[in-house]
Design a protein around this motif. Sequence first.
Motif, mmCIF file in Angstrom:
data_model
loop_
_atom_site.group_PDB
_atom_site.id
_atom_site.type_symbol
_atom_site.label_atom_id
_atom_site.label_comp_id
_atom_site.label_asym_id
_atom_site.label_seq_id
_atom_site.Cartn_x
_atom_site.Cartn_y
_atom_site.Cartn_z
ATOM 1 N N GLN A 1 0.825 -1.215 0.000
ATOM 2 C CA GLN A 1 0.000 0.000 0.000
ATOM 3 C C GLN A 1 0.858 1.264 0.000
ATOM 4 O O GLN A 1 0.646 2.200 0.785
ATOM 5 C CB GLN A 1 -0.969 -0.020 1.183
ATOM 6 C CG GLN A 1 -1.975 -1.153 1.089
ATOM 7 C CD GLN A 1 -3.178 -0.979 2.006
ATOM 8 O OE1 GLN A 1 -3.388 0.071 2.592
ATOM 9 N NE2 GLN A 1 -3.986 -2.025 2.112
ATOM 10 N N LYS A 2 1.812 1.284 -0.896
ATOM 11 C CA LYS A 2 2.717 2.424 -1.048
ATOM 12 C C LYS A 2 1.949 3.718 -1.330
ATOM 13 O O LYS A 2 2.339 4.801 -0.904
ATOM 14 C CB LYS A 2 3.681 2.131 -2.197
ATOM 15 C CG LYS A 2 4.510 3.298 -2.699
ATOM 16 C CD LYS A 2 5.679 3.595 -1.797
ATOM 17 C CE LYS A 2 6.575 4.658 -2.415
ATOM 18 N NZ LYS A 2 7.755 4.944 -1.596
ATOM 19 N N VAL A 3 0.821 3.601 -2.067
ATOM 20 C CA VAL A 3 0.012 4.771 -2.417
ATOM 21 C C VAL A 3 -1.366 4.656 -1.767
ATOM 22 O O VAL A 3 -2.360 5.177 -2.264
ATOM 23 C CB VAL A 3 -0.104 4.909 -3.954
ATOM 24 C CG1 VAL A 3 -0.579 6.302 -4.346
ATOM 25 C CG2 VAL A 3 1.245 4.653 -4.628
ATOM 26 N N GLY A 4 -1.421 3.946 -0.669
ATOM 27 C CA GLY A 4 -2.683 3.751 0.031
ATOM 28 C C GLY A 4 -3.444 2.544 -0.501
ATOM 29 O O GLY A 4 -2.909 1.716 -1.237
ATOM 30 N N LYS A 5 -4.681 2.486 -0.136
ATOM 31 C CA LYS A 5 -5.531 1.369 -0.535
ATOM 32 C C LYS A 5 -5.900 1.494 -2.011
ATOM 33 O O LYS A 5 -6.370 2.543 -2.458
ATOM 34 C CB LYS A 5 -6.798 1.356 0.321
ATOM 35 C CG LYS A 5 -7.796 0.276 -0.068
ATOM 36 C CD LYS A 5 -9.054 0.396 0.774
ATOM 37 C CE LYS A 5 -10.106 -0.609 0.314
ATOM 38 N NZ LYS A 5 -11.366 -0.474 1.096
ATOM 39 N N PRO A 6 -5.726 0.432 -2.805
ATOM 40 C CA PRO A 6 -6.138 0.491 -4.208
ATOM 41 C C PRO A 6 -7.659 0.525 -4.335
ATOM 42 O O PRO A 6 -8.365 -0.213 -3.637
ATOM 43 C CB PRO A 6 -5.563 -0.800 -4.804
ATOM 44 C CG PRO A 6 -5.410 -1.726 -3.643
ATOM 45 C CD PRO A 6 -5.106 -0.864 -2.457
ATOM 46 N N LEU A 7 -8.164 1.381 -5.194
ATOM 47 C CA LEU A 7 -9.606 1.560 -5.354
ATOM 48 C C LEU A 7 -10.126 0.955 -6.661
ATOM 49 O O LEU A 7 -11.113 0.240 -6.664
ATOM 50 C CB LEU A 7 -9.948 3.046 -5.305
ATOM 51 C CG LEU A 7 -9.575 3.768 -4.013
ATOM 52 C CD1 LEU A 7 -9.826 5.266 -4.142
ATOM 53 C CD2 LEU A 7 -10.365 3.186 -2.832
ATOM 54 N N TYR A 8 -9.437 1.270 -7.770
ATOM 55 C CA TYR A 8 -9.826 0.680 -9.055
ATOM 56 C C TYR A 8 -8.689 0.881 -10.045
ATOM 57 O O TYR A 8 -7.725 1.612 -9.782
ATOM 58 C CB TYR A 8 -11.122 1.278 -9.590
ATOM 59 C CG TYR A 8 -11.014 2.674 -10.165
ATOM 60 C CD1 TYR A 8 -10.955 2.894 -11.546
ATOM 61 C CD2 TYR A 8 -10.986 3.792 -9.331
ATOM 62 C CE1 TYR A 8 -10.868 4.180 -12.059
ATOM 63 C CE2 TYR A 8 -10.902 5.071 -9.839
ATOM 64 C CZ TYR A 8 -10.847 5.264 -11.210
ATOM 65 O OH TYR A 8 -10.762 6.533 -11.723
ATOM 66 N N PHE A 9 -8.778 0.211 -11.196
ATOM 67 C CA PHE A 9 -7.739 0.340 -12.214
ATOM 68 C C PHE A 9 -8.366 0.372 -13.603
ATOM 69 O O PHE A 9 -9.499 -0.054 -13.822
ATOM 70 C CB PHE A 9 -6.742 -0.834 -12.129
ATOM 71 C CG PHE A 9 -7.319 -2.145 -12.588
ATOM 72 C CD1 PHE A 9 -7.257 -2.528 -13.929
ATOM 73 C CD2 PHE A 9 -7.928 -3.000 -11.686
ATOM 74 C CE1 PHE A 9 -7.799 -3.731 -14.349
ATOM 75 C CE2 PHE A 9 -8.471 -4.199 -12.099
ATOM 76 C CZ PHE A 9 -8.412 -4.572 -13.429
ATOM 77 N N LEU A 10 -7.586 0.887 -14.542
ATOM 78 C CA LEU A 10 -7.913 0.849 -15.965
ATOM 79 C C LEU A 10 -6.696 0.303 -16.688
ATOM 80 O O LEU A 10 -5.574 0.742 -16.439
ATOM 81 C CB LEU A 10 -8.228 2.249 -16.516
ATOM 82 C CG LEU A 10 -9.369 3.028 -15.873
ATOM 83 C CD1 LEU A 10 -9.368 4.464 -16.412
ATOM 84 C CD2 LEU A 10 -10.707 2.364 -16.174
ATOM 85 N N GLN A 11 -6.908 -0.651 -17.576
ATOM 86 C CA GLN A 11 -5.810 -1.091 -18.435
ATOM 87 C C GLN A 11 -6.298 -1.202 -19.869
ATOM 88 O O GLN A 11 -7.342 -1.814 -20.143
ATOM 89 C CB GLN A 11 -5.212 -2.421 -18.003
ATOM 90 C CG GLN A 11 -4.027 -2.800 -18.908
ATOM 91 C CD GLN A 11 -3.269 -4.010 -18.438
ATOM 92 O OE1 GLN A 11 -3.738 -4.775 -17.608
ATOM 93 N NE2 GLN A 11 -2.076 -4.221 -18.988
ATOM 94 N N ASN A 12 -5.534 -0.603 -20.785
ATOM 95 C CA ASN A 12 -5.869 -0.636 -22.208
ATOM 96 C C ASN A 12 -4.707 -1.268 -22.960
ATOM 97 O O ASN A 12 -3.593 -0.762 -22.931
ATOM 98 C CB ASN A 12 -6.111 0.788 -22.732
ATOM 99 C CG ASN A 12 -6.691 0.795 -24.129
ATOM 100 O OD1 ASN A 12 -7.681 0.139 -24.395
ATOM 101 N ND2 ASN A 12 -6.073 1.552 -25.027
#
Length: 348
Positions: free
Chosen positions: A145-156
């Motif tokens: 959790q270097k940038v906090g809790k992950p919330l969502y992602f996008l990958q293209n």
Amino acid sequence: MTKIRVGIIGAGMAFERLHYPAYQELNDKYEIKALCDPDEAKLKKWAQQLNLEQDHVSNKYEDLLPKDDIDVFDIMVPIELNFTIAEAVAKAGKPIILEKPLGSNMEEAESCSKLPQKYSVPIMIAENFRYNEEVNILRDLIQNQKVGKPLYFLQNRVNNFPVDMLKNKFSAKEWRQHPEYWGGTFLDTGIHDLASLRHIFGAVQEVHAYGQKENADYAPYSVINANILFATGLTGQFTFFTSGQESQRPLVGLRIFCTDGMIYLEERDCGTINIAFNNGKKETISYQPQRGYVNELLNFYNSLTNKEAISVTPEIEFGDTKMVFDILKSIQKGTPIRVDKLKNNLKY
């Protein structure tokens, strides 16, 4: 230092451009001892280049299986042959390096995942994305959790198959243009990205996907959009575009949104992971691209010399393969599909 003696089955582009350079780098650990390919010209070329004994060069892999001086077989063949050849080699009692995916359909994939237990042989799946530096860095950033809790992602992911098939690239191969396996280039190429996402975020609870039909043999859909729910509760969207290009820069790439900022990887070969914190702070992490081929061979060598376990087993790769087929099934049925069998849902 003990050298592992390798028999190569399939001397095409995967061997020439991906595996062979890794073997050269690790020539203190591996020795290519034998070669099989149906193409006589390739056999002659590589036999001379590798200085192989004549009785260790054949267009039939069955001729090489009884050889006592071959410790491991590296299988790099068209997807529809993966399971058949892997089963024959496992039955002969030889350890295996096998290219992804496990098979051309779910039945083959499931049977292939059981080969290590059935024949008591170690098998490593050469899913290089799971061994790439950037994927492992991203996994650690999320887990810690270097940038906090992950919330969502996008990958293209964009793959211009119609153009690449006219060049000296993997897409130029006839067996890829007219595949004898379900999913075409989505199974062949998209599986890498799904393996990466599963490596970074963990097990998948459910997918709900949509597709735009492709009027060509190489892919059932030109565009696939998959909404993914992970066991941790994280959600995100993966888009696979196989018939065009992304002209604008920077690329969409992989963007992970977290409570304290976001993580951005433009593409596999860019060499930099970017982190932008909500407080305005920025950070970059450099990595060396395309190290998966060397790292996977190192892992297999260390496993055979009892230094570590195999990182990507057929059981792990079965989950990646199943997810490809589950996405295709979701498009066909128009409904969400359960992916992994989960005992308990984890939470970040």
